[in-house]
Design a protein around this motif. Sequence first.
Motif, PDB file in Angstrom:
ATOM      1  N   SER A 254       0.774  -1.073  -0.145  1.00 59.19           N
ATOM      2  CA  SER A 254      -0.253   0.085  -0.006  1.00 59.19           C
ATOM      3  C   SER A 254       0.863   1.275   0.101  1.00 59.19           C
ATOM      4  O   SER A 254       1.812   1.187   0.559  1.00 59.19           O
ATOM      5  CB  SER A 254      -0.947  -0.076   1.385  1.00 59.19           C
ATOM      6  OG  SER A 254      -1.411   1.286   1.545  1.00 59.19           O
TER       7      SER A 254
ATOM      8  N   ALA B 228     -10.384   3.542  -9.990  1.00 59.84           N
ATOM      9  CA  ALA B 228     -10.665   2.913  -8.912  1.00 59.84           C
ATOM     10  C   ALA B 228     -10.250   1.368  -8.730  1.00 59.84           C
ATOM     11  O   ALA B 228     -10.180   0.899  -7.661  1.00 59.84           O
ATOM     12  CB  ALA B 228     -12.022   3.007  -8.295  1.00 59.84           C
TER      13      ALA B 228
ATOM     14  N   SER C 225      -7.047   6.452  -7.047  1.00 63.23           N
ATOM     15  CA  SER C 225      -8.520   6.653  -6.452  1.00 63.23           C
ATOM     16  C   SER C 225      -9.202   7.869  -7.634  1.00 63.23           C
ATOM     17  O   SER C 225      -8.450   8.508  -8.151  1.00 63.23           O
ATOM     18  CB  SER C 225      -8.413   7.111  -5.182  1.00 63.23           C
ATOM     19  OG  SER C 225      -7.520   8.189  -5.102  1.00 63.23           O
TER      20      SER C 225
ATOM     21  N   SER D 279     -10.725  11.047  -8.504  1.00 66.32           N
ATOM     22  CA  SER D 279     -10.493  12.479  -8.274  1.00 66.32           C
ATOM     23  C   SER D 279     -11.789  13.264  -7.764  1.00 66.32           C
ATOM     24  O   SER D 279     -12.712  12.984  -8.173  1.00 66.32           O
ATOM     25  CB  SER D 279      -9.913  13.169  -9.559  1.00 66.32           C
ATOM     26  OG  SER D 279      -9.767  14.355  -9.197  1.00 66.32           O
TER      27      SER D 279
ATOM     28  N   THR E 222      -3.913  13.238  -8.938  1.00 66.28           N
ATOM     29  CA  THR E 222      -4.052  13.602  -7.730  1.00 66.28           C
ATOM     30  C   THR E 222      -3.293  14.672  -7.644  1.00 66.28           C
ATOM     31  O   THR E 222      -2.116  14.669  -7.955  1.00 66.28           O
ATOM     32  CB  THR E 222      -3.909  12.237  -6.801  1.00 66.28           C
ATOM     33  OG1 THR E 222      -4.488  11.148  -7.105  1.00 66.28           O
ATOM     34  CG2 THR E 222      -3.862  12.751  -5.191  1.00 66.28           C
TER      35      THR E 222
ATOM     36  N   ARG F 263      -3.028  14.178   0.260  1.00 62.56           N
ATOM     37  CA  ARG F 263      -3.112  12.683   0.434  1.00 62.56           C
ATOM     38  C   ARG F 263      -1.575  12.047   0.296  1.00 62.56           C
ATOM     39  O   ARG F 263      -1.636  10.884   0.254  1.00 62.56           O
ATOM     40  CB  ARG F 263      -3.937  12.138  -0.411  1.00 62.56           C
ATOM     41  CG  ARG F 263      -5.300  12.763  -0.428  1.00 62.56           C
ATOM     42  CD  ARG F 263      -6.427  11.865  -1.300  1.00 62.56           C
ATOM     43  NE  ARG F 263      -6.549  10.555  -0.981  1.00 62.56           N
ATOM     44  CZ  ARG F 263      -6.484   9.382  -1.768  1.00 62.56           C
ATOM     45  NH1 ARG F 263      -6.262   9.985  -3.348  1.00 62.56           N
ATOM     46  NH2 ARG F 263      -6.859   8.363  -1.435  1.00 62.56           N
TER      47      ARG F 263
ATOM     48  N   ARG G  88       0.735   9.609  -3.456  1.00 55.03           N
ATOM     49  CA  ARG G  88      -0.275   9.520  -4.607  1.00 55.03           C
ATOM     50  C   ARG G  88      -0.346  10.479  -5.767  1.00 55.03           C
ATOM     51  O   ARG G  88      -0.821   9.952  -6.697  1.00 55.03           O
ATOM     52  CB  ARG G  88      -1.680   9.824  -3.561  1.00 55.03           C
ATOM     53  CG  ARG G  88      -1.841   9.183  -2.359  1.00 55.03           C
ATOM     54  CD  ARG G  88      -2.975   8.150  -2.754  1.00 55.03           C
ATOM     55  NE  ARG G  88      -3.061   7.088  -1.365  1.00 55.03           N
ATOM     56  CZ  ARG G  88      -3.434   5.896  -1.659  1.00 55.03           C
ATOM     57  NH1 ARG G  88      -4.092   5.555  -2.650  1.00 55.03           N
ATOM     58  NH2 ARG G  88      -3.502   4.944  -0.519  1.00 55.03           N
TER      59      ARG G  88
END
Length: 282
Positions: free
Chosen positions: A5, A60, A66, A68, A95, A101, A105
Amino acid sequence: MAEPSLDDLETPPTAVAELAAAALTERTGVERHDLALTLGSGWGAAARRLGEVVAEVPAADVPGFSVSGVPGHPGTLTSIALPNGLHALVIGARTHFYEGRGVRRVVHSVRTAAVAGARVMVLTNGAGGIDPAWAPGTPVLIRDHINLTAASPLEGPTFVDLTDLYSARLRGLAQEVDPSLAEGVYVQFRGPHYETPAEVAMARTIGGSIVGMSTALEAIAAREAGLEVLGLSLITNAAAGVTDQPLSHAEVLAAGREAEPRLADLLARIVDRVARDLAARP
Ligand code: 8IG
């Protein structure tokens, strides 16, 4: 073992980029993407002009990506077969640093592109113009940048050379396509607020001509990953204080939409030129 991750600082971010690239290969059936593009405000229409869409993957569904939260920024990764047989990865899921974040990212798409096989990274954005000669709708080649985010995507003592970060060779190819393309120095602020007129005056004084909130950090990560970088800004607005007009996100989006068909055509021609050059290089 847990899935790698980006939030786990003990795991190198490239481990997640490897997962993402593997997911893209599986979802697109394309073994290698030879070049990658990030499409910012105003540049979105270009994707379909570049070639034939092989697959569109929701961001996703790709590890580390992820959706936006910024209106006007779609969240998909698109694989495109170019006319000369090479493949382009179009990243429509940026991102921004101001989302808070973390810089991992912010540059994950660039690292994924590098693992996916890309040799060239085309970074596009919508930005403010400091040069009053650049009306909204003017595309400008990025010649160099000034990173005012006080952040870096590099971790540890990674002393990457940023001389010629925005490849003179690629700029030359873009100018073969459109000799009228202006060049400028991109100044990345953190945002998400636009600058004050005093900050724009400072940016001009230190050598800047474009103000934005994205590309510099991505370019640094691209260089670390060994990618050659081509940067293009669409001037969507005069930077604060350059004219007496106030700035609004709605106006920025409108300028982008108005310029989009023209930009799509320009970018398709530039990518075609770069791809032919890539195909000819070992
Ligand atoms: I579109 O005027 C767009 N993005 N920092 N300043 C900064 N980013 C921008 C601007 C601008 N316009």
